[in-house]
Enzyme design. Structure first.
Site, PDB file in Angstrom:
ATOM      1  N   GLN A   1      43.432  66.029  56.874  1.00 47.36           N
ATOM      2  CA  GLN A   1      43.789  65.084  57.938  1.00 47.36           C
ATOM      3  C   GLN A   1      45.138  64.416  57.718  1.00 47.36           C
ATOM      4  OE1 GLN A   1      42.214  64.872  60.702  1.00 47.36           O
ATOM      5  NE2 GLN A   1      40.347  65.979  60.164  1.00 47.36           N
TER       6      GLN A   1
ATOM      7  N   CYS B   1      30.673  65.389  60.023  1.00 45.95           N
ATOM      8  CA  CYS B   1      30.526  65.986  58.689  1.00 45.95           C
ATOM      9  C   CYS B   1      30.846  64.974  57.595  1.00 45.95           C
ATOM     10  CB  CYS B   1      31.399  67.225  58.537  1.00 45.95           C
ATOM     11  SG  CYS B   1      30.911  68.593  59.596  1.00 45.95           S
TER      12      CYS B   1
ATOM     13  N   HIS C   1      34.654  63.965  53.654  1.00 50.36           N
ATOM     14  CA  HIS C   1      34.078  65.012  54.492  1.00 50.36           C
ATOM     15  C   HIS C   1      33.120  65.809  53.606  1.00 50.36           C
ATOM     16  CE1 HIS C   1      33.932  68.764  56.838  1.00 50.36           C
ATOM     17  NE2 HIS C   1      34.455  68.103  57.863  1.00 50.36           N
TER      18      HIS C   1
ATOM     19  N   ASP D   1      42.164  66.169  49.242  1.00 47.66           N
ATOM     20  CA  ASP D   1      41.832  66.832  50.502  1.00 47.66           C
ATOM     21  C   ASP D   1      42.852  66.375  51.544  1.00 47.66           C
ATOM     22  OD1 ASP D   1      40.864  67.574  52.979  1.00 47.66           O
ATOM     23  OD2 ASP D   1      38.865  66.735  52.702  1.00 47.66           O
TER      24      ASP D   1
ATOM     25  N   LYS E   1      44.420  72.684  62.044  1.00 50.09           N
ATOM     26  CA  LYS E   1      44.593  71.266  62.355  1.00 50.09           C
ATOM     27  C   LYS E   1      46.066  70.874  62.474  1.00 50.09           C
ATOM     28  CE  LYS E   1      40.318  69.959  59.930  1.00 50.09           C
ATOM     29  NZ  LYS E   1      39.478  69.553  61.061  1.00 50.09           N
TER      30      LYS E   1
END
Length: 412
Positions: free
Chosen positions: A202, A368, A122, A199, A225
């Protein structure tokens, strides 16, 4: 298995009609809906104990501070960290920037150093490193991915041999749902003397996470999220590393002492995590995120992951049957519930708009992640359906029927 019908009662928005059709919300990779328990927790904070946190000695200030720090305990435990290893941030983007600029401010990235990241990131795990590399005079190396969007581990090994100072990698792709072997990546990064940032935007909402098992030095995630409010997220910083880091964004609430002699001023920082949290924090957001974490813990993250894999398998099957272009691997074991696709003859935005008219919310565009979608052969982006714990097989079947009509219209 999850009691999805019971879960859906906690999300009144799912009863909403869009253009006269029952809402089917398949945009969970962008943000998730909020259960009433989270909404009530935030409202309760504002109604009953709202005050600033920190050094207040009045009752409301003490109670607000207690709620804030209790939230830190709950959220840090959810990812396998200690409370003093969790910095509250606005979201993953701020968390990654905080990590990058902390390393820069501390002299741990300097001229000639190598920063290693990947083509599947991302922009939030790419652009901060581009900027920091430029400021420091460091070098940037982008590890490639294969045609299905999987990380090229051979190229990764070559990049590691160059001796990076930092390795920054996503846990799960927000375009293809590909799950990276982050435990192996962090182990290899450490063996080459690098610090490793993961990261987790997700992954944290969708699968059990243990940052100690992953052995990340930094781990970033967003609250919105994972059923929590917008404007709250977190950055795990390994305790030993946090002690060495200078905070890049100084200000009130982060210091224990400030002294000025004539025109020279100096500051002594609080211990982590507070030295990284200058200014008034999003206390209500932290309270809401803690309640979201408690909701997820009650369901069980293993059960959440299995439910999503079941739905993802069915979603991939119906898309294959419709013979639309699917991006990423078709094996469910290699991915989570993010599925990008395109319909021949239509742009991603046209597909998303036509689905919206039938009450189905998906994402469209480059998500993104322009370097990745271009590598996948989709320069104008993809349509993306992303699933979560309140989605059902019936919704997927409805989605398939609507998409079949859209495909026929595109051919006519």
């Amino acid at each position: 298995m999850l009691n999805v019908s019971g879960i859906r009662k906690d999300f009144p928005v799912l009863e909403k009609k869009i253009h006269g059709k029952q809402l089917v919300y398949f945009d969970n990779a962008a943000t998730t809906q909020k259960p009433i328990q989270v909404l009530e927790a935030v409202e309760q904070f504002y109604r009953t104990i709202y005050a600033n946190v920190g050094r207040s000695v009045h009752e409301l200030g003490l109670r607000a501070t207690e709620a804030y720090e209790e939230s830190r305990k709950i959220v840090s435990a959810f990812i396998g960290a200690m409370p003093d290893e969790l910095v509250f941030t606005k979201q993953t983007t701020e968390a990654i920037n905080l990590a990058a600029y902390s390393l820069l401010a501390s002299g741990m990235i300097s001229r000639g150093d190598l920063i290693l990241t990947t083509r599947m990131e991302h922009h939030s795990n790419l652009l901060p490193w581009v900027r920091v590399a430029k400021l420091a005079g460091a070098r940037l190396r982008i590890v490639n991915v294969d045609e299905e969007g999987r990380l090229d581990m051979g190229d990764f090994d070559k990049a590691l041999a160059m001796g990076p100072r930092v390795v920054a990698v996503t846990h799960v792709s927000n375009v293809t749902g590909v799950v990276n072997p982050v435990k192996e990546i962090c182990r290899e990064a450490h063996s080459h003397g690098a610090v490793c940032l993961v990261d987790g935007a997700q992954s944290t909402p969708h699968m059990p996470i243990d940052v100690k098992e992953i052995d990340a030095d930094f781990y970033a995630f967003s609250g919105h999220k994972m059923l929590g409010p917008m404007g709250i997220g977190g950055l795990y910083i390994r305790r030993e590393l946090a002690e060495k880091l200078e905070p890049p964004f100084p200000g009130g609430g982060a210091i224990s002492l400030v002294e000025c002699q004539e025109d020279n001023c100096s500051a002594e920082w609080l211990h982590a995590p507070h030295k990284f949290e200058a200014g008034t924090p999003n206390v209500a957001g932290a309270v809401g995120l803690a309640r979201a974490v408690e909701y997820l813990k009650k369901l069980g993250m293993g059960e959440v992951e299995e439910h999503e894999k079941m739905l993802t398998k069915r979603l991939l099957e119906v898309l294959e049957d419709l013979e639309v272009k699917i991006y990423g691997p078709l094996e469910v074991k290699d991915r989570l519930g993010v599925v990008s696709f395109n319909v021949e003859g239509l742009t991603p935005h046209e597909v998303a708009s036509m689905l919206d008219l039938e009450g189905i919310a998906i994402r469209s565009g480059h998500h993104c992640a322009l370097p990745l979608v271009k590598r996948l052969g989709a320069p104008i982006g993809t349509a993306r359906a992303s699933l979560y714990l309140y989605n059902t097989e019936e919704e997927i079947e409805y989605f398939a029927r609507v998409l079949e009509k859209i495909k026929k219209m595109a051919k006519s």
